[in-house]
Design a protein around this motif. Structure first.
Motif, PDB file in Angstrom:
ATOM      1  N   ALA A   1       0.834  -1.206   0.000  1.00 56.03           N
ATOM      2  CA  ALA A   1       0.000   0.000   0.000  1.00 56.03           C
ATOM      3  C   ALA A   1       0.869   1.257   0.000  1.00 56.03           C
ATOM      4  O   ALA A   1       0.577   2.237  -0.709  1.00 56.03           O
ATOM      5  CB  ALA A   1      -0.926  -0.007   1.208  1.00 56.03           C
ATOM      6  N   THR A   2       1.942   1.245   0.771  1.00 56.00           N
ATOM      7  CA  THR A   2       2.855   2.387   0.797  1.00 56.00           C
ATOM      8  C   THR A   2       3.546   2.559  -0.547  1.00 56.00           C
ATOM      9  O   THR A   2       3.655   3.680  -1.077  1.00 56.00           O
ATOM     10  CB  THR A   2       3.906   2.197   1.911  1.00 56.00           C
ATOM     11  N   LEU A   3       4.042   1.460  -1.100  1.00 52.78           N
ATOM     12  CA  LEU A   3       4.707   1.507  -2.409  1.00 52.78           C
ATOM     13  C   LEU A   3       3.789   2.112  -3.457  1.00 52.78           C
ATOM     14  O   LEU A   3       4.187   3.005  -4.220  1.00 52.78           O
ATOM     15  CB  LEU A   3       5.112   0.085  -2.823  1.00 52.78           C
ATOM     16  N   LEU A   4       2.548   1.660  -3.506  1.00 51.48           N
ATOM     17  CA  LEU A   4       1.597   2.141  -4.503  1.00 51.48           C
ATOM     18  C   LEU A   4       1.198   3.587  -4.251  1.00 51.48           C
ATOM     19  O   LEU A   4       1.040   4.378  -5.193  1.00 51.48           O
ATOM     20  CB  LEU A   4       0.357   1.244  -4.502  1.00 51.48           C
ATOM     21  N   ALA A   5       1.048   3.962  -2.987  1.00 50.00           N
ATOM     22  CA  ALA A   5       0.612   5.321  -2.659  1.00 50.00           C
ATOM     23  C   ALA A   5       1.602   6.375  -3.136  1.00 50.00           C
ATOM     24  O   ALA A   5       1.202   7.489  -3.501  1.00 50.00           O
ATOM     25  CB  ALA A   5       0.407   5.454  -1.147  1.00 50.00           C
ATOM     26  N   ASP A   6       2.880   6.044  -3.149  1.00 48.66           N
ATOM     27  CA  ASP A   6       3.916   7.029  -3.485  1.00 48.66           C
ATOM     28  C   ASP A   6       4.342   6.984  -4.942  1.00 48.66           C
ATOM     29  O   ASP A   6       5.219   7.756  -5.357  1.00 48.66           O
ATOM     30  CB  ASP A   6       5.139   6.813  -2.591  1.00 48.66           C
ATOM     31  N   ALA A   7       3.759   6.116  -5.752  1.00 51.64           N
ATOM     32  CA  ALA A   7       4.134   6.010  -7.157  1.00 51.64           C
ATOM     33  C   ALA A   7       3.566   7.173  -7.969  1.00 51.64           C
ATOM     34  O   ALA A   7       2.512   7.722  -7.644  1.00 51.64           O
ATOM     35  CB  ALA A   7       3.634   4.681  -7.726  1.00 51.64           C
ATOM     36  N   ARG A   8       4.265   7.521  -9.028  1.00 49.19           N
ATOM     37  CA  ARG A   8       3.741   8.530  -9.957  1.00 49.19           C
ATOM     38  C   ARG A   8       2.586   7.957 -10.773  1.00 49.19           C
ATOM     39  O   ARG A   8       1.655   8.680 -11.133  1.00 49.19           O
ATOM     40  CB  ARG A   8       4.852   9.003 -10.897  1.00 49.19           C
ATOM     41  N   VAL A   9       2.669   6.657 -11.077  1.00 42.71           N
ATOM     42  CA  VAL A   9       1.610   5.979 -11.803  1.00 42.71           C
ATOM     43  C   VAL A   9       1.795   4.474 -11.581  1.00 42.71           C
ATOM     44  O   VAL A   9       2.912   4.009 -11.331  1.00 42.71           O
ATOM     45  CB  VAL A   9       1.644   6.327 -13.316  1.00 42.71           C
ATOM     46  N   VAL A  10       0.703   3.745 -11.656  1.00 41.57           N
ATOM     47  CA  VAL A  10       0.728   2.289 -11.547  1.00 41.57           C
ATOM     48  C   VAL A  10       0.084   1.715 -12.801  1.00 41.57           C
ATOM     49  O   VAL A  10      -0.993   2.148 -13.211  1.00 41.57           O
ATOM     50  CB  VAL A  10      -0.028   1.803 -10.298  1.00 41.57           C
ATOM     51  N   VAL A  11       0.762   0.747 -13.403  1.00 43.33           N
ATOM     52  CA  VAL A  11       0.208   0.018 -14.549  1.00 43.33           C
ATOM     53  C   VAL A  11       0.189  -1.451 -14.165  1.00 43.33           C
ATOM     54  O   VAL A  11       1.213  -1.995 -13.745  1.00 43.33           O
ATOM     55  CB  VAL A  11       1.051   0.224 -15.821  1.00 43.33           C
ATOM     56  N   GLY A  12      -0.966  -2.095 -14.289  1.00 40.85           N
ATOM     57  CA  GLY A  12      -1.051  -3.476 -13.839  1.00 40.85           C
ATOM     58  C   GLY A  12      -2.069  -4.282 -14.588  1.00 40.85           C
ATOM     59  O   GLY A  12      -3.028  -3.738 -15.154  1.00 40.85           O
ATOM     60  N   VAL A  13      -1.862  -5.586 -14.585  1.00 40.44           N
ATOM     61  CA  VAL A  13      -2.848  -6.505 -15.143  1.00 40.44           C
ATOM     62  C   VAL A  13      -3.985  -6.689 -14.137  1.00 40.44           C
ATOM     63  O   VAL A  13      -4.038  -6.005 -13.111  1.00 40.44           O
ATOM     64  CB  VAL A  13      -2.175  -7.847 -15.503  1.00 40.44           C
ATOM     65  N   ASP A  14      -4.886  -7.609 -14.441  1.00 40.15           N
ATOM     66  CA  ASP A  14      -6.059  -7.858 -13.593  1.00 40.15           C
ATOM     67  C   ASP A  14      -5.605  -8.541 -12.308  1.00 40.15           C
ATOM     68  O   ASP A  14      -5.526  -9.764 -12.222  1.00 40.15           O
ATOM     69  CB  ASP A  14      -7.040  -8.734 -14.369  1.00 40.15           C
ATOM     70  N   THR A  15      -5.302  -7.736 -11.301  1.00 41.03           N
ATOM     71  CA  THR A  15      -4.772  -8.231 -10.040  1.00 41.03           C
ATOM     72  C   THR A  15      -5.243  -7.341  -8.901  1.00 41.03           C
ATOM     73  O   THR A  15      -5.555  -6.156  -9.115  1.00 41.03           O
ATOM     74  CB  THR A  15      -3.224  -8.276 -10.083  1.00 41.03           C
ATOM     75  N   GLY A  16      -5.279  -7.899  -7.698  1.00 36.20           N
ATOM     76  CA  GLY A  16      -5.757  -7.134  -6.558  1.00 36.20           C
ATOM     77  C   GLY A  16      -4.950  -5.877  -6.286  1.00 36.20           C
ATOM     78  O   GLY A  16      -5.498  -4.872  -5.813  1.00 36.20           O
ATOM     79  N   LEU A  17      -3.656  -5.911  -6.561  1.00 37.56           N
ATOM     80  CA  LEU A  17      -2.833  -4.733  -6.285  1.00 37.56           C
ATOM     81  C   LEU A  17      -3.209  -3.547  -7.168  1.00 37.56           C
ATOM     82  O   LEU A  17      -3.014  -2.392  -6.766  1.00 37.56           O
ATOM     83  CB  LEU A  17      -1.347  -5.066  -6.439  1.00 37.56           C
ATOM     84  N   ALA A  18      -3.734  -3.798  -8.367  1.00 36.67           N
ATOM     85  CA  ALA A  18      -4.214  -2.688  -9.189  1.00 36.67           C
ATOM     86  C   ALA A  18      -5.383  -1.989  -8.500  1.00 36.67           C
ATOM     87  O   ALA A  18      -5.493  -0.752  -8.509  1.00 36.67           O
ATOM     88  CB  ALA A  18      -4.621  -3.190 -10.573  1.00 36.67           C
ATOM     89  N   HIS A  19      -6.264  -2.762  -7.866  1.00 39.21           N
ATOM     90  CA  HIS A  19      -7.377  -2.170  -7.116  1.00 39.21           C
ATOM     91  C   HIS A  19      -6.859  -1.439  -5.875  1.00 39.21           C
ATOM     92  O   HIS A  19      -7.397  -0.391  -5.497  1.00 39.21           O
ATOM     93  CB  HIS A  19      -8.373  -3.256  -6.718  1.00 39.21           C
ATOM     94  N   LEU A  20      -5.814  -1.963  -5.257  1.00 43.61           N
ATOM     95  CA  LEU A  20      -5.236  -1.278  -4.101  1.00 43.61           C
ATOM     96  C   LEU A  20      -4.635   0.052  -4.521  1.00 43.61           C
ATOM     97  O   LEU A  20      -4.722   1.040  -3.780  1.00 43.61           O
ATOM     98  CB  LEU A  20      -4.188  -2.166  -3.428  1.00 43.61           C
ATOM     99  N   ALA A  21      -4.040   0.122  -5.704  1.00 46.19           N
ATOM    100  CA  ALA A  21      -3.517   1.390  -6.209  1.00 46.19           C
ATOM    101  C   ALA A  21      -4.639   2.418  -6.350  1.00 46.19           C
ATOM    102  O   ALA A  21      -4.495   3.583  -5.951  1.00 46.19           O
ATOM    103  CB  ALA A  21      -2.815   1.171  -7.546  1.00 46.19           C
TER     104      ALA A  21
END
Length: 319
Positions: free
Chosen positions: A247-267
């Protein structure tokens, strides 16, 4: 002071889809005391929401594999005791499965859930005292919000608010430069985006001065992350990280690109710009959804091109 037990057991994306309903409930019901029962492997996710008082972990996935063992049966007994130690004004099953309805029945309190017309497994509705009418054909987040508002008699706001603060966690291994997160890992091979596409996208991000971070969850995913990191300039295959660290990693990213995965929803839940790639599933109901930048590309059997993904990534990227 209402006491509610929310039942949403799994998976990662499903649990995140319930977060906006928790925010709605906390705002509509002053003094709300909300507990959440979910699979033990995802227990860190509900704890991210400040309105959740306690998390009751269960391990149905693990129990199925070793039900005959004495320690498993003891573990089940302890979990059932934990479910029944509190009395609730309402037990709210927003998952609509037979297994989630059974868990709800074990807890102390009247059970509410979707009626059979839109429960994921219609037989589950037989176990609810309060059956909430609704329609299936809407995004999963809105279905959960409608179940909660119908059961508790309030009107949900139009805006979606996941209500998740950035965890106070320091990731010492991160580069000091701005970064993008590439979520190449998913549960099924047919949901994967081609590795050559990831390399091409990563090269364009590197040209923009961004490091690319590639998380993983299994040994197979780790091997792919390391291959991609070796092929993309200034890329890093992440170490194994917890859900809170993710959650911390994703919160501080400039952008997130992801396939169909739970972490994309967390972003999306962390209000980070996210581009979700769908190659073998339909994003209409379970795609990323947020009031911040959240874009779904592709469809069942339709693989987005590098140019499509790059255009969406550039458009949403934080300055």
């Amino acid at each position: 002071m209402p006491k509610i037990l929310l039942v949403k057991l799994s998976s990662m994306g499903d649990i995140i889809h319930a977060m906006p309903a928790v925010t709605d409930m906390a705002r509509a019901l002053p003094g709300l005391r909300l507990d959440w029962v979910c699979e033990e492997s995802f227990a860190a996710l509900p704890r991210l929401h400040p309105a959740v008082r306690d998390v009751v972990p269960i391990a149905m996935r693990r129990w199925r594999k070793s039900f005959w063992r004495a320690d498993t049966r003891a573990d089940i007994g302890a979990a059932l005791t934990g479910l029944r130690k509190q009395r609730y004004d309402m037990v709210l099953d927003v998952q609509g499965l037979i297994k989630s309805a059974l868990v709800a029945q074990i807890a102390h309190g009247p059970v509410a859930g979707p009626d059979r017309s839109w429960a994921r497994e219609p037989l589950a509705a037989l176990m609810y005292r309060n059956k909430i009418p609704g329609v299936w054909d809407q995004p999963a987040i809105e279905r959960v919000r409608q179940i909660a508002s119908g059961a508790l008699n309030y009107i949900s706001p139009s805006a979606i608010d996941y209500g998740l603060p950035r965890p106070d966690v320091h990731l010492s291994w991160l580069p000091t430069t701005p970064y993008a997160v590439l979520l190449s890992a998913t549960s099924r091979e047919d949901k994967e985006w081609p590795e050559a596409h990831w390399v091409a996208l990563g090269a364009r991000l590197a040209q923009r001065g961004l490091a690319c971070i590639l998380p993983w969850g299994s040994a197979r995913e780790q091997a792919r992350a390391e291959r991609l990191a070796a092929a993309i300039p200034n890329a890093v295959a992440a170490p194994r990280i917890s859900l809170t660290e993710a959650a911390t990693l994703l919160a501080d990213a400039r952008v997130v690109v992801g396939v169909d995965t739970g972490l994309a929803h967390l972003a999306a839940a962390m209000a980070t710009p996210v581009v979700a790639i769908y190659c073998a599933s339909d994003p209409t109901q379970t795609g990323v959804l947020a009031t911040t930048y959240a874009v779904n590309l592709g469809a069942m059997g339709v693989v987005p091109s590098v140019d499509e993904v790059w255009q969406a990534t550039q458009t949403g990227m934080r300055a």
